[in-house]
Design a protein around this motif. Structure first.
Motif, PDB file in Angstrom:
ATOM      1  N   MET A 306       5.310  -3.545  -3.172  1.00  0.00           N
ATOM      2  CA  MET A 306       4.097  -4.408  -3.683  1.00  0.00           C
ATOM      3  C   MET A 306       2.833  -4.019  -2.927  1.00  0.00           C
ATOM      4  O   MET A 306       1.488  -3.690  -3.597  1.00  0.00           O
ATOM      5  CB  MET A 306       3.867  -5.396  -2.896  1.00  0.00           C
ATOM      6  CG  MET A 306       4.828  -6.582  -3.820  1.00  0.00           C
ATOM      7  SD  MET A 306       4.022  -6.789  -5.603  1.00  0.00           S
ATOM      8  CE  MET A 306       5.610  -7.329  -6.866  1.00  0.00           C
ATOM      9  N   ILE A 307       3.354  -3.152  -1.203  1.00  0.00           N
ATOM     10  CA  ILE A 307       2.507  -2.329  -1.148  1.00  0.00           C
ATOM     11  C   ILE A 307       1.319  -1.303  -1.759  1.00  0.00           C
ATOM     12  O   ILE A 307       0.126  -0.741  -2.117  1.00  0.00           O
ATOM     13  CB  ILE A 307       3.331  -2.181   0.638  1.00  0.00           C
ATOM     14  CG1 ILE A 307       2.970  -3.191   1.306  1.00  0.00           C
ATOM     15  CG2 ILE A 307       1.878  -1.088   1.088  1.00  0.00           C
ATOM     16  CD1 ILE A 307       2.355  -3.595   1.832  1.00  0.00           C
ATOM     17  N   GLU A 308       2.760  -0.965  -2.680  1.00  0.00           N
ATOM     18  CA  GLU A 308       2.284   0.280  -2.643  1.00  0.00           C
ATOM     19  C   GLU A 308       1.270  -0.081  -4.400  1.00  0.00           C
ATOM     20  O   GLU A 308       0.259   1.490  -4.673  1.00  0.00           O
ATOM     21  CB  GLU A 308       4.140   1.396  -3.358  1.00  0.00           C
ATOM     22  CG  GLU A 308       3.865   2.842  -3.564  1.00  0.00           C
ATOM     23  CD  GLU A 308       4.885   3.331  -4.463  1.00  0.00           C
ATOM     24  OE1 GLU A 308       5.676   3.098  -3.888  1.00  0.00           O
ATOM     25  OE2 GLU A 308       4.929   4.402  -5.138  1.00  0.00           O
ATOM     26  N   LYS A 309       1.739  -0.902  -4.711  1.00  0.00           N
ATOM     27  CA  LYS A 309       0.583  -1.003  -6.124  1.00  0.00           C
ATOM     28  C   LYS A 309      -0.281  -1.345  -5.887  1.00  0.00           C
ATOM     29  O   LYS A 309      -1.367  -1.439  -6.563  1.00  0.00           O
ATOM     30  CB  LYS A 309       1.330  -2.107  -6.611  1.00  0.00           C
ATOM     31  CG  LYS A 309       2.757  -2.052  -7.676  1.00  0.00           C
ATOM     32  CD  LYS A 309       3.199  -3.280  -8.377  1.00  0.00           C
ATOM     33  CE  LYS A 309       4.252  -2.933  -9.561  1.00  0.00           C
ATOM     34  NZ  LYS A 309       5.244  -3.704  -9.688  1.00  0.00           N
ATOM     35  N   VAL A 310      -0.433  -2.285  -4.853  1.00  0.00           N
ATOM     36  CA  VAL A 310      -1.911  -2.626  -3.996  1.00  0.00           C
ATOM     37  C   VAL A 310      -2.946  -1.021  -3.892  1.00  0.00           C
ATOM     38  O   VAL A 310      -3.458  -1.196  -4.372  1.00  0.00           O
ATOM     39  CB  VAL A 310      -1.987  -3.956  -2.943  1.00  0.00           C
ATOM     40  CG1 VAL A 310      -3.472  -4.214  -2.289  1.00  0.00           C
ATOM     41  CG2 VAL A 310      -1.746  -4.356  -3.280  1.00  0.00           C
ATOM     42  N   VAL A 311      -1.985  -0.438  -2.941  1.00  0.00           N
ATOM     43  CA  VAL A 311      -2.486   0.639  -2.527  1.00  0.00           C
ATOM     44  C   VAL A 311      -3.352   1.747  -4.304  1.00  0.00           C
ATOM     45  O   VAL A 311      -4.178   2.433  -3.617  1.00  0.00           O
ATOM     46  CB  VAL A 311      -1.910   1.467  -1.495  1.00  0.00           C
ATOM     47  CG1 VAL A 311      -2.212   3.207  -1.363  1.00  0.00           C
ATOM     48  CG2 VAL A 311      -1.028   1.386  -0.627  1.00  0.00           C
ATOM     49  N   ASN A 312      -1.920   1.464  -4.691  1.00  0.00           N
ATOM     50  CA  ASN A 312      -2.474   2.036  -6.195  1.00  0.00           C
ATOM     51  C   ASN A 312      -3.567   1.531  -6.329  1.00  0.00           C
ATOM     52  O   ASN A 312      -4.046   2.079  -7.483  1.00  0.00           O
ATOM     53  CB  ASN A 312      -1.877   2.891  -6.976  1.00  0.00           C
ATOM     54  CG  ASN A 312      -0.863   3.918  -6.251  1.00  0.00           C
ATOM     55  OD1 ASN A 312      -0.364   3.972  -5.627  1.00  0.00           O
ATOM     56  ND2 ASN A 312       0.292   3.874  -6.410  1.00  0.00           N
ATOM     57  N   ARG A 313      -3.824   0.319  -6.421  1.00  0.00           N
ATOM     58  CA  ARG A 313      -4.735  -0.704  -6.922  1.00  0.00           C
ATOM     59  C   ARG A 313      -4.490  -0.829  -8.448  1.00  0.00           C
ATOM     60  O   ARG A 313      -5.070  -1.398  -9.476  1.00  0.00           O
ATOM     61  CB  ARG A 313      -5.531  -0.183  -6.966  1.00  0.00           C
ATOM     62  CG  ARG A 313      -6.982  -0.731  -5.530  1.00  0.00           C
ATOM     63  CD  ARG A 313      -8.180   0.054  -5.985  1.00  0.00           C
ATOM     64  NE  ARG A 313      -8.127   1.804  -6.339  1.00  0.00           N
ATOM     65  CZ  ARG A 313      -9.061   2.601  -6.958  1.00  0.00           C
ATOM     66  NH1 ARG A 313      -9.596   1.645  -8.029  1.00  0.00           N
ATOM     67  NH2 ARG A 313      -9.450   3.607  -7.171  1.00  0.00           N
ATOM     68  N   ASP A 314      -2.988  -1.190  -8.429  1.00  0.00           N
ATOM     69  CA  ASP A 314      -2.515  -1.503  -9.887  1.00  0.00           C
ATOM     70  C   ASP A 314      -2.435  -3.348  -9.841  1.00  0.00           C
ATOM     71  O   ASP A 314      -2.822  -3.621 -11.096  1.00  0.00           O
ATOM     72  CB  ASP A 314      -1.004  -1.011  -9.791  1.00  0.00           C
ATOM     73  CG  ASP A 314      -1.100   0.423 -10.216  1.00  0.00           C
ATOM     74  OD1 ASP A 314      -2.090   0.964 -10.915  1.00  0.00           O
ATOM     75  OD2 ASP A 314       0.673   1.036  -9.952  1.00  0.00           O
ATOM     76  N   ILE A 315      -2.527  -3.499  -8.924  1.00  0.00           N
ATOM     77  CA  ILE A 315      -2.459  -5.261  -8.229  1.00  0.00           C
ATOM     78  C   ILE A 315      -3.641  -5.161  -7.684  1.00  0.00           C
ATOM     79  O   ILE A 315      -3.852  -4.416  -6.630  1.00  0.00           O
ATOM     80  CB  ILE A 315      -1.547  -5.790  -8.916  1.00  0.00           C
ATOM     81  CG1 ILE A 315      -0.385  -5.380  -6.642  1.00  0.00           C
ATOM     82  CG2 ILE A 315      -0.496  -5.681  -9.604  1.00  0.00           C
ATOM     83  CD1 ILE A 315       0.868  -6.306  -6.753  1.00  0.00           C
ATOM     84  N   SER A 316      -4.205  -6.691  -7.609  1.00  0.00           N
ATOM     85  CA  SER A 316      -5.225  -6.269  -6.119  1.00  0.00           C
ATOM     86  C   SER A 316      -4.544  -7.566  -4.451  1.00  0.00           C
ATOM     87  O   SER A 316      -3.134  -7.562  -5.277  1.00  0.00           O
ATOM     88  CB  SER A 316      -6.566  -7.989  -6.791  1.00  0.00           C
ATOM     89  OG  SER A 316      -5.179  -9.395  -6.874  1.00  0.00           O
ATOM     90  N   PRO A 317      -5.090  -7.487  -3.827  1.00  0.00           N
ATOM     91  CA  PRO A 317      -3.613  -7.592  -2.880  1.00  0.00           C
ATOM     92  C   PRO A 317      -3.097  -9.195  -2.697  1.00  0.00           C
ATOM     93  O   PRO A 317      -2.127  -9.891  -3.130  1.00  0.00           O
ATOM     94  CB  PRO A 317      -4.622  -7.747  -1.158  1.00  0.00           C
ATOM     95  CG  PRO A 317      -5.800  -6.702  -1.809  1.00  0.00           C
ATOM     96  CD  PRO A 317      -6.172  -6.691  -3.149  1.00  0.00           C
ATOM     97  N   TYR A 318      -4.846 -10.267  -3.424  1.00  0.00           N
ATOM     98  CA  TYR A 318      -4.472 -11.638  -4.059  1.00  0.00           C
ATOM     99  C   TYR A 318      -2.308 -11.867  -4.685  1.00  0.00           C
ATOM    100  O   TYR A 318      -1.963 -12.893  -4.937  1.00  0.00           O
ATOM    101  CB  TYR A 318      -5.249 -11.931  -4.436  1.00  0.00           C
ATOM    102  CG  TYR A 318      -5.225 -14.129  -4.728  1.00  0.00           C
ATOM    103  CD1 TYR A 318      -5.098 -15.401  -3.688  1.00  0.00           C
ATOM    104  CD2 TYR A 318      -4.649 -14.001  -6.412  1.00  0.00           C
ATOM    105  CE1 TYR A 318      -4.985 -15.675  -4.113  1.00  0.00           C
ATOM    106  CE2 TYR A 318      -4.454 -15.552  -7.046  1.00  0.00           C
ATOM    107  CZ  TYR A 318      -4.425 -16.691  -5.730  1.00  0.00           C
ATOM    108  OH  TYR A 318      -4.305 -17.423  -5.899  1.00  0.00           O
ATOM    109  N   GLU A 319      -2.459 -10.671  -6.434  1.00  0.00           N
ATOM    110  CA  GLU A 319      -1.983 -11.067  -6.956  1.00  0.00           C
ATOM    111  C   GLU A 319      -0.592 -10.615  -6.517  1.00  0.00           C
ATOM    112  O   GLU A 319       0.841 -11.207  -6.086  1.00  0.00           O
ATOM    113  CB  GLU A 319      -2.226 -10.060  -7.915  1.00  0.00           C
ATOM    114  CG  GLU A 319      -3.052 -10.329  -8.984  1.00  0.00           C
ATOM    115  CD  GLU A 319      -2.767  -9.261  -9.858  1.00  0.00           C
ATOM    116  OE1 GLU A 319      -3.031  -9.694 -11.168  1.00  0.00           O
ATOM    117  OE2 GLU A 319      -3.868  -7.966  -9.597  1.00  0.00           O
TER     118      GLU A 319
END
Ligand SMILES: Nc1nc2c(ncn2[C@@H]2O[C@H](COP(=O)(O)OP(=O)(O)O)[C@@H](O)[C@H]2O)c(=O)[nH]1
Ligand SMILES: [Mg+2]
Length: 330
Positions: A306-319
Motif C-alpha cells: 500500500m505504501i508503494e501504491k501511495v508513493v507512486n500515487r496509484d491510490i490516495s493515502p485515504y484509500e
C-alpha cells in the motif's frame, strides 16, 4: 508540460525547461511564489503541480496560531520564526490567513511591517493570504499552501488565523500543534471560551503579560482547562463516589500547558518553543503507539504494498488506509 515556441525542437525545449515542481524542489523562490499564487487562486495548472509535489510532503511541523484579533498572534509568530531561525536553523514558512481583511487591508500591511526582522533571510518565506469571498475555501487553500511549503523543504510552518468560528477550527485541524493566544483585558469572559476554540488548543498562551489582569486571565483559563481535562478520576466503588487525585500518568494524555509571553519584547518565547517541542515529542510517542497497534492487526507485506501504491500515487493515502482497515486488496 506546455511547450512554448513551435520552432524549437521538442527535445531541446524539454531539456531546457525545468518543470515548476522541479524548480520548487530545488529551492527556487520565484517558482515557489508562482505556485502559491496559483494555489491561492485554485488554478487548474496549480492543481496538477500540487499532486506532483504530494510525495515530497510530510516532513514539516505545522504550528497553528489562533485567537482573537489584537491578542498578539502576528507578533508571536514573528518571534517564533526568529527563534527557529536563530536557535535550530530550520527553514520557516509563515502563512497568515486573515478572512476579515480584504487583500488591500491595513492588517496585512501591518503584519508585513512587523515581520521586517525576518526579511532578507533566505531561510524564511512569508505569505499573507487574504480571503476573496467564501470562508469555506480558506481551509482548503491554506492546506494547499502548506503542502507546497512542506514539499519545498520548509521544516516549520506557522499558520496564523484570525477571527472566530469554523474557519479557525478548520485551519487548526491542519496543524500538528495548535496555539491559542489570549491576552488580559479583553473582558472577563475569555475570548477562546466564547468561541469554543479552547478545545483545539495544544498550548495556551497568555500574551501581553506586561499588562494588568494576567492573573485573572490565568485563573479563568485554568478552571476551564480543569473542566475539560480533569486531573482527578472519579469512579464508583461499593456505591460510593471515590476519586484518585494522583496525577494521571497515561502517556496518551496531553494537558495543554499555559505559557505567558510578552511578544513585543521577545519574553517567554523560549518557554513557548519548549512547550511546542514537548508537544511534538508527545505526538511522536502517541503516534508510535498508534502505529504499533495498527501494524499488529495488518499484514506487513500488504502494508508495504500500500505504501508503494501511495508513493507512486496509484491510490490516495485515504484509500490505502481504508483498504488496510477493511482487509481488502486494492
Ligand atoms: N503591551 C504589549 N503589546 C503587545 C504584545 N504583543 C503584541 N502587542 C501589540 O498588540 C497589537 C496587536 O498585535 P498583533 O501581533 O498584530 O496581534 P494579532 O491581531 O493577534 O495578530 C500590536 O500593536 C502589538 O504591538 C505584548 O506582549 N505586550
Ligand atoms: Mg495578525
Amino acid at each position: 508540460m506546455r511547450l512554448r515556441g513551435a520552432i524549437a525542437p521538442r527535445n531541446f525545449v524539454y531539456k531546457r525547461k525545468m518543470s515548476l515542481a522541479q524548480s520548487i524542489l530545488e529551492g527556487n523562490r520565484l517558482a515557489l511564489a508562482r505556485l502559491l499564487t496559483q494555489a491561492e487562486n485554485d488554478a487548474q495548472e496549480g492543481r496538477a503541480i500540487l499532486a506532483e509535489l504530494f510525495q515530497h510532503t510530510g516532513k514539516a511541523h505545522l504550528i497553528g496560531v489562533t485567537g482573537a484579533p489584537g491578542t498578539g498572534k502576528s507578533s508571536l509568530v514573528n518571534q517564533l520564526a526568529l527563534y527557529y531561525r536563530k536557535n535550530v536553523d530550520k527553514k520557516v514558512a509563515i502563512v497568515a490567513v486573515d478572512p476579515s481583511s480584504p487583500f488591500t487591508g491595513g492588517a496585512v500591511l501591518g503584519d508585513r511591517v512587523r515581520m521586517r526582522d525576518l526579511s532578507g533571510d533566505p531561510g524564511i518565506f512569508i505569505r499573507s493570504m487574504a480571503s476573496r469571498g467564501s470562508l469555506g475555501g480558506i481551509a482548503q487553500k491554506t492546506a494547499s499552501l502548506v503542502q507546497i511549503f512542506d514539499a519545498a523543504g520548509y521544516e516549520i510552518i506557522l499558520i496564523e488565523t484570525v477571527g472566530a468560528g469554523q474557519s479557525e477550527v478548520d485551519v487548526a485541524r491542519l496543524a500538528h500543534t495548535t496555539i491559542v493566544v489570549e491576552a488580559p483585558g479583553l473582558g472577563d469572559d475569555i475570548q477562546a471560551i466564547k468561541a469554543g476554540i479552547l478545545e483545539i488548543a495544544d498550548v495556551l498562551v497568555i500574551n501581553k503579560a506586561d499588562r494588568p489582569g494576567v492573573e485573572n486571565t490565568e485563573r479563568a483559563l485554568r478552571s476551564t482547562l480543569e473542566l475539560a481535562h480533569p486531573t482527578k478520576r472519579i469512579f464508583r466503588h461499593h456505591g460510593k463516589d471515590m476519586s484518585i487525585s494522583a496525577p494521571i500518568t497515561d502517556s496518551t494524555l496531553w494537558i495543554p500547558p499555559i505559557v505567558k509571553t510578552i511578544a513585543t519584547e521577545g519574553k517567554g518565547v523560549d518557554e513557548l518553543a519548549a512547550a511546542i517541542a514537548k508537544h511534538v515529542e508527545h505526538l511522536q510517542q502517541t503516534g508510535d503507539a498508534l502505529m504499533d497497534r495498527f501494524l499488529e492487526n495488518i499484514q506487513r507485506q500488504k502494508y508495504e504494498e500500500m505504501i508503494e501504491k501511495v508513493v507512486n500515487r496509484d491510490i490516495s493515502p485515504y484509500e490505502a488506509v481504508t483498504a488496510l482497515l477493511n482487509g481488502n486488496r486494492k
